[in-house]
Motif scaffolding. Structure first.
Motif, PDB file in Angstrom:
ATOM      1  N   LEU A 126      -6.346   1.364   7.012  1.00 23.96           N
ATOM      2  CA  LEU A 126      -5.792   1.776   5.727  1.00 23.96           C
ATOM      3  C   LEU A 126      -5.973   3.184   6.197  1.00 23.96           C
ATOM      4  O   LEU A 126      -4.432   3.969   5.566  1.00 23.96           O
ATOM      5  N   ASP A 127      -6.031   3.470   6.893  1.00 24.83           N
ATOM      6  CA  ASP A 127      -5.627   5.397   7.414  1.00 24.83           C
ATOM      7  C   ASP A 127      -5.029   5.586   8.190  1.00 24.83           C
ATOM      8  O   ASP A 127      -4.235   6.551   8.372  1.00 24.83           O
ATOM      9  N   ASP A 128      -4.144   4.654   8.619  1.00 27.09           N
ATOM     10  CA  ASP A 128      -3.310   4.538   9.763  1.00 27.09           C
ATOM     11  C   ASP A 128      -1.890   5.228   9.859  1.00 27.09           C
ATOM     12  O   ASP A 128      -1.712   4.610   8.247  1.00 27.09           O
ATOM     13  N   LYS A 129      -1.245   5.322  10.476  1.00 22.00           N
ATOM     14  CA  LYS A 129       0.518   6.218  10.071  1.00 22.00           C
ATOM     15  C   LYS A 129       1.129   5.340   9.320  1.00 22.00           C
ATOM     16  O   LYS A 129       2.046   5.396   8.611  1.00 22.00           O
ATOM     17  N   ARG A 130       1.106   3.821   9.817  1.00 25.36           N
ATOM     18  CA  ARG A 130       2.017   3.089   9.399  1.00 25.36           C
ATOM     19  C   ARG A 130       1.683   2.479   8.180  1.00 25.36           C
ATOM     20  O   ARG A 130       2.139   1.518   7.713  1.00 25.36           O
ATOM     21  N   ALA A 131       0.339   2.397   7.867  1.00 22.20           N
ATOM     22  CA  ALA A 131       0.128   1.955   6.151  1.00 22.20           C
ATOM     23  C   ALA A 131       0.217   3.465   5.476  1.00 22.20           C
ATOM     24  O   ALA A 131      -0.115   3.918   5.197  1.00 22.20           O
ATOM     25  N   GLU A 132       0.886   2.157   3.973  1.00 24.63           N
ATOM     26  CA  GLU A 132       0.927   3.208   2.844  1.00 24.63           C
ATOM     27  C   GLU A 132       0.033   2.309   1.128  1.00 24.63           C
ATOM     28  O   GLU A 132       0.918   1.172   1.638  1.00 24.63           O
ATOM     29  N   VAL A 133      -0.390   3.439   0.631  1.00 24.38           N
ATOM     30  CA  VAL A 133      -1.234   2.308  -0.065  1.00 24.38           C
ATOM     31  C   VAL A 133      -0.375   3.296  -1.594  1.00 24.38           C
ATOM     32  O   VAL A 133      -0.259   3.846  -1.736  1.00 24.38           O
ATOM     33  N   ILE A 134       0.064   2.114  -2.492  1.00 23.30           N
ATOM     34  CA  ILE A 134       0.020   1.971  -3.818  1.00 23.30           C
ATOM     35  C   ILE A 134      -0.656   1.134  -4.595  1.00 23.30           C
ATOM     36  O   ILE A 134      -0.400   0.420  -4.414  1.00 23.30           O
ATOM     37  N   ILE A 135      -0.884   2.108  -5.808  1.00 22.97           N
ATOM     38  CA  ILE A 135      -1.776   1.611  -6.755  1.00 22.97           C
ATOM     39  C   ILE A 135      -1.073   1.445  -7.777  1.00 22.97           C
ATOM     40  O   ILE A 135      -0.571   1.986  -8.271  1.00 22.97           O
ATOM     41  N   THR A 136      -0.997  -0.296  -8.244  1.00 21.28           N
ATOM     42  CA  THR A 136      -0.131  -0.921  -9.084  1.00 21.28           C
ATOM     43  C   THR A 136      -0.613  -2.220  -9.871  1.00 21.28           C
ATOM     44  O   THR A 136      -0.972  -2.741  -8.234  1.00 21.28           O
ATOM     45  N   ASP A 137      -0.244  -2.465 -10.523  1.00 24.59           N
ATOM     46  CA  ASP A 137       0.080  -3.818 -10.292  1.00 24.59           C
ATOM     47  C   ASP A 137       1.353  -4.667  -9.805  1.00 24.59           C
ATOM     48  O   ASP A 137       2.594  -3.893  -9.369  1.00 24.59           O
ATOM     49  N   GLY A 138       1.094  -5.155  -8.521  1.00 25.74           N
ATOM     50  CA  GLY A 138       1.924  -6.331  -7.554  1.00 25.74           C
ATOM     51  C   GLY A 138       2.435  -7.213  -8.440  1.00 25.74           C
ATOM     52  O   GLY A 138       4.210  -6.779  -8.060  1.00 25.74           O
ATOM     53  N   ILE A 139       2.981  -7.718  -9.716  1.00 21.02           N
ATOM     54  CA  ILE A 139       3.682  -8.115 -10.359  1.00 21.02           C
ATOM     55  C   ILE A 139       4.460  -6.853 -10.898  1.00 21.02           C
ATOM     56  O   ILE A 139       5.758  -7.275 -10.784  1.00 21.02           O
ATOM     57  N   LYS A 140       3.985  -5.994 -11.121  1.00 18.29           N
ATOM     58  CA  LYS A 140       5.226  -4.838 -12.240  1.00 18.29           C
ATOM     59  C   LYS A 140       6.232  -4.420 -10.497  1.00 18.29           C
ATOM     60  O   LYS A 140       7.815  -4.514 -10.378  1.00 18.29           O
TER      61      LYS A 140
END
Ligand code: SAM
Length: 275
Positions: A126-140
């Motif tokens: 999850l901390d890899d340079k190619r990974a980006e975390v977005i906290i939101t509802d997947g439907i939205k």
């Protein structure tokens, strides 16, 4: 005193496992979260009483939901995971060198934080340079982004609470529009033994939107019945037409090129579900 955890998998059936330690519990904004230590499966992530993943069998699920779509698309550069807060699918996606960016679209930040702290074997990428975390509802998220991804992977909880909408036709339509013109997606679609109506409805919903719809199966010991289904909707590429001699060997324990098409060979009772 011995402690046992039971997941009620159906109204009439439970899955019970001895716990050696309760590592962490929390009531998040969305669900009850627990990390349990077990002898049989190692650490276990439980949400609202349902086993999500365990150290011993996570590879079965994470490899199947990631490598089948990524080896069906000939050049997956931009990939999104909806749900998947434990990070296991992102870890598998990043084994594909051609992937430039993998986005994790998770509604519950606390699942990510607990997984990073207590399940590092699963969350390690999850901390890899190619990974980006977005906290939101997947439907939205999918309804607000068009023509963006080569592959979308829906790694959701069961269809309860915030995940209900991830099993509905409107969501699959939004996924279609969120994919590029040759994109494809896969969703985890529960047990063919216990969830036949759900599988039928989801399959026909996806089929009404995507030109290619395929169901495949895998074995995941801690999930209800052990037999698990995944449904793929694709705009262009058919997993059954992949030249398996060209599939690169990557480090896996379940998936291999010989399995790629074999996973789509269905027992008769499963074929009947989606007829
Ligand atoms: N592999 C597991 C399974 O099949 O049971 C799922 C694992 S993953 C932990 C599921 C994640 O989906 C959870 O962390 C949950 O918070 C997330 N989730 C549920 N509904 C969501 C939504 N609408 N948008 C984004 N994430 C969602």
């Amino acid at each position: 005193m011995e402690l046992w955890f039971t997941e009620q998998q159906t109204p009439d059936l439970g899955f019970t496992c001895k716990i050696t330690k309760t590592i962490y519990t929390a009531k998040t904004k969305y669900q009850d979260l627990a990390i349990l230590e077990t002898k049989q499966f190692g650490r276990m992530l439980v949400l609202d009483g349902a086993v999500q993943t365990t150290i011993a069998d996570e590879f079965c699920y994470h490899e199947l939901i990631a490598h089948v779509p990524l080896f069906t698309h000939p050049n997956p550069k931009k990939v999104a995971v909806i749900g998947g807060g434990d990070g296991g699918v992102i870890r598998e996606i990043l084994k594909h060198e051609e992937v430039e960016k993998a986005y994790l679209i998770e509604i519950d930040q606390e699942v990510i934080e607990a997984s990073k702290k207590y399940l590092p074997e699963i969350s390690c990428a999850l901390d890899d340079k190619r990974a980006e975390v977005i906290i939101t509802d997947g439907i939205k998220f999918v309804s607000e982004n068009k023509n963006m991804f080569d592959v979308i992977i829906v790694d959701s909880t069961d269809p309860v609470g915030p995940a209900v909408g991830l099993f509905e036709t409107n969501f699959y339509q939004a996924v279609y529009e969120c994919l590029k013109e040759d994109g494809l997606f896969v969703a985890q679609t529960e047990s063919p033994f216990y969830d036949q109506e759900l599988i039928r409805n989801v399959f026909h919903s996806i089929k009404s939107i995507f030109p290619i719809t395929r169901l495949y199966l895998g074995f995941i010991p801690t999930y209800p019945s052990g037999l698990w289904s995944f449904t793929m909707g694709s705009k262009k590429y058919d997993p059954l037409e992949v030249d398996i001699s060209k599939i690169k060997r990557i480090d896996t324990r379940y998936y291999n090129p010989e399995l790629h098409k074999a996973l789509f060979a269905l027992p008769t009772f499963v074929k009947k579900i989606i007829e």
